[in-house]
Motif scaffolding. Sequence first.
Motif, PDB file in Angstrom:
ATOM      1  N   LEU A   1       0.871  -1.169   0.000  1.00 41.44           N
ATOM      2  CA  LEU A   1       0.000   0.000   0.000  1.00 41.44           C
ATOM      3  C   LEU A   1       0.912   1.223   0.000  1.00 41.44           C
ATOM      4  N   ILE A   2       0.959   1.902  -1.137  1.00 40.58           N
ATOM      5  CA  ILE A   2       1.920   2.980  -1.370  1.00 40.58           C
ATOM      6  C   ILE A   2       1.196   4.320  -1.476  1.00 40.58           C
ATOM      7  N   ALA A   3       1.751   5.351  -0.855  1.00 39.82           N
ATOM      8  CA  ALA A   3       1.229   6.707  -0.995  1.00 39.82           C
ATOM      9  C   ALA A   3       2.189   7.541  -1.817  1.00 39.82           C
TER      10      ALA A   3
ATOM     11  N   GLN B   1      -7.771   0.303   4.483  1.00 42.75           N
ATOM     12  CA  GLN B   1      -6.772  -0.618   5.021  1.00 42.75           C
ATOM     13  C   GLN B   1      -7.329  -2.026   5.122  1.00 42.75           C
TER      14      GLN B   1
ATOM     15  N   ILE C   1      -2.061   1.939  -4.752  1.00 44.64           N
ATOM     16  CA  ILE C   1      -1.313   3.195  -4.783  1.00 44.64           C
ATOM     17  C   ILE C   1      -2.313   4.327  -4.676  1.00 44.64           C
TER      18      ILE C   1
ATOM     19  N   ALA D   1      -1.423   9.963   4.408  1.00 45.51           N
ATOM     20  CA  ALA D   1      -0.330   9.092   3.960  1.00 45.51           C
ATOM     21  C   ALA D   1       0.290   8.339   5.133  1.00 45.51           C
TER      22      ALA D   1
ATOM     23  N   ALA E   1      -0.304   4.217   4.591  1.00 46.58           N
ATOM     24  CA  ALA E   1       0.658   3.588   3.686  1.00 46.58           C
ATOM     25  C   ALA E   1       1.637   2.646   4.377  1.00 46.58           C
ATOM     26  N   ASP E   2       2.078   1.632   3.638  1.00 39.79           N
ATOM     27  CA  ASP E   2       3.224   0.823   4.053  1.00 39.79           C
ATOM     28  C   ASP E   2       4.512   1.601   3.787  1.00 39.79           C
TER      29      ASP E   2
ATOM     30  N   ILE F   1       5.844   5.515   1.860  1.00 37.02           N
ATOM     31  CA  ILE F   1       5.456   6.810   1.310  1.00 37.02           C
ATOM     32  C   ILE F   1       6.519   7.267   0.321  1.00 37.02           C
TER      33      ILE F   1
END
Length: 344
Positions: free
Chosen positions: A33-35, A179, A190, A199, A203-204, A206
């Motif tokens: 999980l990317i921000a 989540q 993303i 964020a 996120a995992d 950032i």
Amino acid sequence: MSDAYLSLEKLTLAYGDTVAVGNLDLDIGKGELIALLGPSGCGKTTTMRAIAGLLPVKSGHIRLDGTDMTRTPPNKRAVGLVFQSYALFPHLSVYENVAFGLKLKGMRGSELDQKVRGGLTSVGLSSFADRKPAELSGGQQQRVALARSMVMEPKVLLLDEPLSNLDARLRLEMRTELQRVQKETGVTMIFVTHDQTEALSLADRIVVMKNGAIEQIGTPEDIYNRPASAFVADFVGFENIFALDQGKLKTEHGLADPSGALPGEALSAAGLAWRPRMVTLGSGPFRGTVRGTSFAGDRREYLLASDLGPIKAEVDASEPVHAPDAEIAFDLPAAKAAPLKRFA
């Protein structure tokens, strides 16, 4: 060639002759999980649009699950996209909105029904299937848009400022919902945001962007506690930032000695940064004049004018109030400062 699940390799994106993203490299693992975090115009939405296939690539490559999809049409990419506006069909029911993409793929009958109802269950909207979007709250519309993308089983799910249209309470609820869905399905996600709190909480990892380039990549803890540059520090709430010159703070009135010995990693740093809550009020080697104060619930915020320049401090609201124009001692403890690798 990278062995990442999603890899952006030397990616350059442009609008006409104007380069928006230049020579960008980014590897994303399966299930992450990317921000993409940054101010307006930093290139985060442009990067997302290129991944979705909505913007042609000037140069470089986009690889997903081992396949180069740089020139692949959007409808062939197995990439889902949830728009900031949700883009729901107002004349269709919740059920029909979620079923829309599946019908385009030719799915019908019990298979379609099972898929749609499973998608609605996953976002907690099973009992809302017959409602129209106008009959839903903003948070519920967001969940419909999420379910509509998720039933297509995308390899990557992209979300453009997913919570910006919601009020504070709904934003908190939807963070939890995003989540939960992401962890339960394992989809690579993303999301683009300019909100550091969003964020940090979701996120995992950032990716902080500036002027079409990556300024820093790290876990939320890394970004929050160990910003690499003055830009990142400012973006995540370090409001007292100074360049260093031979171990001294560069201020509006020349060089000043920091308070206390610099920690080891700060000896070679380009700058130091303090959050307002790291500033000590009432004691210390520096003097400042109160130019502004504001009550913020459990804390009180101060703006001081000093020889170092403007200083922002934050103390517990239970402490005595310092009146406007009062002169007060303060400290910027070197031991609490975040060392910055880059100041520009």
